[in-house]
Scaffold this motif. Structure first.
Motif, short mmCIF file in Angstrom:
data_model
loop_
_atom_site.label_atom_id
_atom_site.label_comp_id
_atom_site.label_asym_id
_atom_site.label_seq_id
_atom_site.Cartn_x
_atom_site.Cartn_y
_atom_site.Cartn_z
N GLU A 224 0.82 -1.17 0.11
CA GLU A 224 -0.04 -0.02 0.16
C GLU A 224 0.86 1.28 0.03
N GLN A 225 2.18 1.15 -0.51
CA GLN A 225 3.13 2.23 -0.52
C GLN A 225 2.52 3.19 -1.40
N GLU A 226 2.86 4.48 -1.45
CA GLU A 226 2.36 5.45 -2.38
C GLU A 226 3.60 5.26 -3.60
N GLY A 227 3.22 5.50 -4.83
CA GLY A 227 4.39 5.60 -5.90
C GLY A 227 4.86 4.26 -6.24
N VAL A 228 4.28 3.18 -5.77
CA VAL A 228 4.57 1.72 -6.43
C VAL A 228 3.17 1.40 -7.25
N PHE A 229 3.51 0.54 -8.15
CA PHE A 229 2.41 -0.36 -8.73
C PHE A 229 2.96 -2.02 -8.55
N LEU A 230 1.77 -2.61 -8.82
CA LEU A 230 1.93 -3.95 -8.41
C LEU A 230 2.05 -5.06 -9.46
N LEU A 231 2.70 -6.06 -9.28
CA LEU A 231 2.81 -7.00 -10.46
C LEU A 231 2.51 -8.52 -9.66
N ALA B 212 5.83 -4.92 -5.37
CA ALA B 212 5.80 -3.72 -5.26
C ALA B 212 6.76 -3.01 -6.17
N ALA B 213 6.56 -2.27 -7.28
CA ALA B 213 7.49 -1.84 -7.95
C ALA B 213 7.66 -0.15 -8.02
N PRO B 214 8.53 0.38 -7.56
CA PRO B 214 8.45 1.82 -7.36
C PRO B 214 8.40 2.54 -8.81
N SER B 215 7.24 3.27 -8.82
CA SER B 215 6.94 3.78 -10.44
C SER B 215 8.33 4.82 -10.65
N THR B 216 8.72 4.93 -11.92
CA THR B 216 9.81 5.81 -12.08
C THR B 216 9.31 6.66 -13.46
N SER B 217 9.78 6.19 -14.54
CA SER B 217 9.16 7.06 -15.63
C SER B 217 7.95 6.38 -16.44
#
Lengths: 394, 394, 394
Positions: free
Chosen positions: A158-165, A280-285
């Motif tokens: 549930e972190q901000e700025g990550v997306f789930l795979l 939970a992968a941190p969103s970058t670009s």
């Protein structure tokens, strides 16, 4: 250092075997039924469809009503035993393809077209509560009210700025050897250094770590300390009962940010395990995010078990991370046998995570058998920091 | 003529079944362990590689050190049971892929990277002596010092002017029915006359032979006498214990010189057999030699078991010799069942080679059980002449 | 309404299990052996060829002599157990490929080439009488003289102006659940309405029928009554013991004439069933007849079992009749398990055909066990009219 003699007695053999049992009438099966279990990826069951699943040695029908709600009921129609997933969904209910008997998500029969209306009230099949979280479907198969849905490492998901795979594989071996592997940081220095090791090999030093283990309110905290050049890397696994493991792993390409991943080793039955991973992968670009999603899409169809013969002949997938590390674990764990023969193993000091896991499992089994309450597992008050570095000179 | 009643008693059924057993704790398994066994072709294990093999119901790791020496150790790492052939070779040792435990060719553990150095001294896995001879790897799995490596028909393999050709197939049946087939010259007149029989069919008359059998110092001498036009053909098999058979067979094309071939029917376990053939082909012209090698290369991938369904539907390979005769034997022997039911057979005078083999096996089993020494098998003082012709009028 | 409790007692479980047994030493196996059984299509055994078949848990060799006569003998040569169908046919006899022993159609050994001539007289293998009828090969495997070949619905097969079409599939389940399915008209309204239902779906109303059952001299007469617009459709199945079912079904295209079809659910063994269908199609125009034959030729290779995974994933063949209805039954019946677990079923009023069948089977099993004569099954004096319509206002 706990050491189990190679010529383990018959009694010890029996104790070890009982750890691997999953059916409802076994003690370990009862321990396992105290927890929520992930059973499938949300995306694998579209609205208005059903599929057959198997969990803890029970055959079940997983379906999603036309409105989107997921249900889990018994595999077979009460009438004459045809498999319900071969029928069709009507609204929020499933209808058997053979004679049209219909069931709701609680397992209650609601229609028997060729019988006297009203008589269906007495017909019911099994059913279990389900919930979806972060693209994974969980169920509780125990008696009484389910425990809080609490053990998943929410701070990762549930972190901000990550997306789930999400990913899933099914392997032909007992769940316990897959779980034991997750409390064994040493194998990273060998199994995952074979063949092309990619970013993972770069980031996690091949040097054998110092490992330590501590029981927590949620499971076991595993710490692996490795020297990396002038620094010392401290890698922590937040391991939750009965088999969930959250770690950090490097990205796919060198320089990609690390991501937190939780792996579950779900017992299908005594001889099969579902490995479900939630990253939970941190969103970058936007471009980098899209590339990572594309890579995971490509990995979706990969199940190491489909490549069994080539893997055991030493041919690993040409892949930097997901398929390769999965294949390496597959060879190590399936190589132990369908149910590893623990009576002829030779545990050492570096296996103390495995010894601790077994001691806790035996303790919880003992609680079931003597009627004592199980340990009230609950989420860590403060999630562990999964990776850090200290300077040698610190 | 020994005749075994179709309604064989329970005791006889038990006696017959015991002939087929291969594990180390069975009497027949102990008899088999008195001999050297071929297990693989030399070319199948390159330097620096390992493979899993199975022999006499034991799982093993066969590997060739980087210096070229072959070793045979247990299948699994002592630590947690992972298969050693999935690891890698370092020098003359094999390292487990899971946690890097290392073993030398005697089975001694020489390194446990995550444990206290020196503590590996007490860890050891099984190992058996091996030797290579004429492109075939042999092992001795018995207790005590191995017997002389003496029973192979050296006069065939070490002749001047011949070159050697090796082949291997694995079949899903017990070794004994493959061995019995080699003491049964009559089947040549039927099984090997089916379909296209090529040079072999031309050279070996279809007429049913007169057969006779005699126990020798090395095994059994089988003689098959057939009329061929005005001449009488005398074909001899030099059969060595426990299952090696040396015969002469025609070349691939009519007019090619005959070659001596030794076939071994090696027990993988009670339900599988490796057939290894070693042919000594007389060198003629460089072109003819090259053609013969090319033909054998083409045959290399052929394993009758891969063509099971088509063979049992009557579709044989379009081949003049190796694949065809192998396929014909395969249909006859696999057709008897995985382990032939000898209680309902009906042996006749023409089966006296089979009867003799069983009598000798029972005698040697009896020696094991009563503690008497086994027969001291040794090479024939003078190798038999394998083929000859006499005139009718002689 | 007969209802079997879900928690059926151990004794009832045993009674239900015994219904499914087929071997010669079981009571149900003895009941089944009182009848002629179809075993193969005539076209599947060309003159001069042999094939292996399995019926009522017995392995057999079916061959057609060079003169065209079909014979059924044991699967294995009496000598050393090689499968006889891998040999060859000489005249009206079959010769073993291994050592050339020869047998006639009565199972008598007539030649043992490597043994003393004359000594073959005492060698005999099993054999059963066969007869061909309408392109199907039947056999009688009981003791004593076979019963009259009388139960096939001759009025369907021997009609003027029809031509016959035969099909066969082999399914991995017990014969009884396939037989029970044929006494269960209700499933037509669900299983056969799934997916594309084509002409069959059009012609047989989806409405749930009123069903009734009556024991006849030949078996069971099943009547299903359905409203169809203003009319009432009365569809009758002439079901003959122990598993033959004659019904009318629509043609392939809407408007094609209906045809009578007999389906047999032949027990291969406890876990496999041959479904043989014999259709009597009314001849219309040469073009339409040819089109129907072409369609059946196309269907010839289709065996639902070859498409198991895709069928259970909901992918049905794109076909208007034969392959589709077969696939639908396959999913319903194989979905019940290899041998359906009848102890946890929940039969209702609409299952009274199944209840009647079991009662009759138990009665006939009881006759075998107590030595009473079985019911003297015989053809109906007057074949039933298989389809009719009555006006609602009638």
């Amino acid at each position: 250092m706990e050491k189990i003699d190679g010529k383990s007695s018959h009694k010890q053999a029996e104790r070890l075997k009982r750890l691997t049992e999953t059916a409802g009438d076994t003690t370990m099966g009862k321990v396992l039924r105290q927890f929520w279990h992930p059973i499938a990826l949300s995306k694998s069951v579209a609205a208005g469809t059903a599929k057959r699943v198997r969990l803890l040695s029970e055959d079940l029908t997983l379906y999603r009503g036309q409105g989107g709600t997921v249900h889990l009921v018994g595999a077979r129609c009460a009438h004459r035993g045809t498999l319900l997933h071969t029928g069709w969904i009507e609204g929020d209910q499933v209808r058997c393809m053979y004679h049209g008997w219909k069931y709701d998500g609680s397992g209650q029969c609601t229609e028997r077209p060729a019988e006297r209306p009203g008589s269906e009230g007495s017909v019911r099949i099994g059913a279990y509560p389900v919930r979806e979280y972060c693209g994974v479907i969980f169920t509780y198969m125990g008696e009484g009210a389910p425990p809080d849905f609490d053990l998943v490492r929410r701070s990762s998901c549930e972190q901000e700025g990550v997306f789930l795979l999400q990913r899933k594989e099914i392997w032909p071996c007992n769940w316990l050897q897959v779980a034991e592997n997750s409390l064994d940081a040493v194998h990273v220095s060998f199994a995952h250094q074979m063949g092309k090791v990619g970013a993972f090999g770069e980031a996690v030093p091949a040097e054998v770590p110092e490992v330590s283990y501590e029981e927590t309110s949620a499971g076991i905290c595993q710490t692996a300390v490795r020297r990396l050049g002038e620094k010392t890397q401290v890698r922590v696994s937040d391991w939750t009962f009965p088999y969930g493991n959250t770690v950090v792993i490097p990205g796919v390409k060198a320089g990609d940010p690390w991501m937190e991943v939780t792996n579950w080793m779900v017992p299908v039955d005594d001889e099969h395990t579902i490995r479900i991973s939630l990253r939970a992968a941190p969103s970058t670009s936007p471009e980098a995010d899209a590339a990572l999603k594309r890579y995971f899409d490509e990995c979706d169809d990969y199940n190491s078990a489909d490549h069994h013969d080539e893997l055991f002949a030493g041919h690993y997938p040409d892949d930097p991370l997901v398929r390769l590390t999965s294949a390496q674990d597959y060879v190590a764990l399936i190589g132990q046998g369908t149910i590893a023969d623990r009576t002829s193993e030779c545990l050492g000091a570096s296996d103390r995570g495995i010894s601790m896991l077994r001691r806790i499992l035996w303790r919880e089994m003992d609680a079931v058998e003597t009627g004592r309450p199980p340990k009230p597992w609950r989420r860590l008050d403060q999630p562990s920091k999964l990776m850090g570095y200290v300077k040698e000179t610190d």
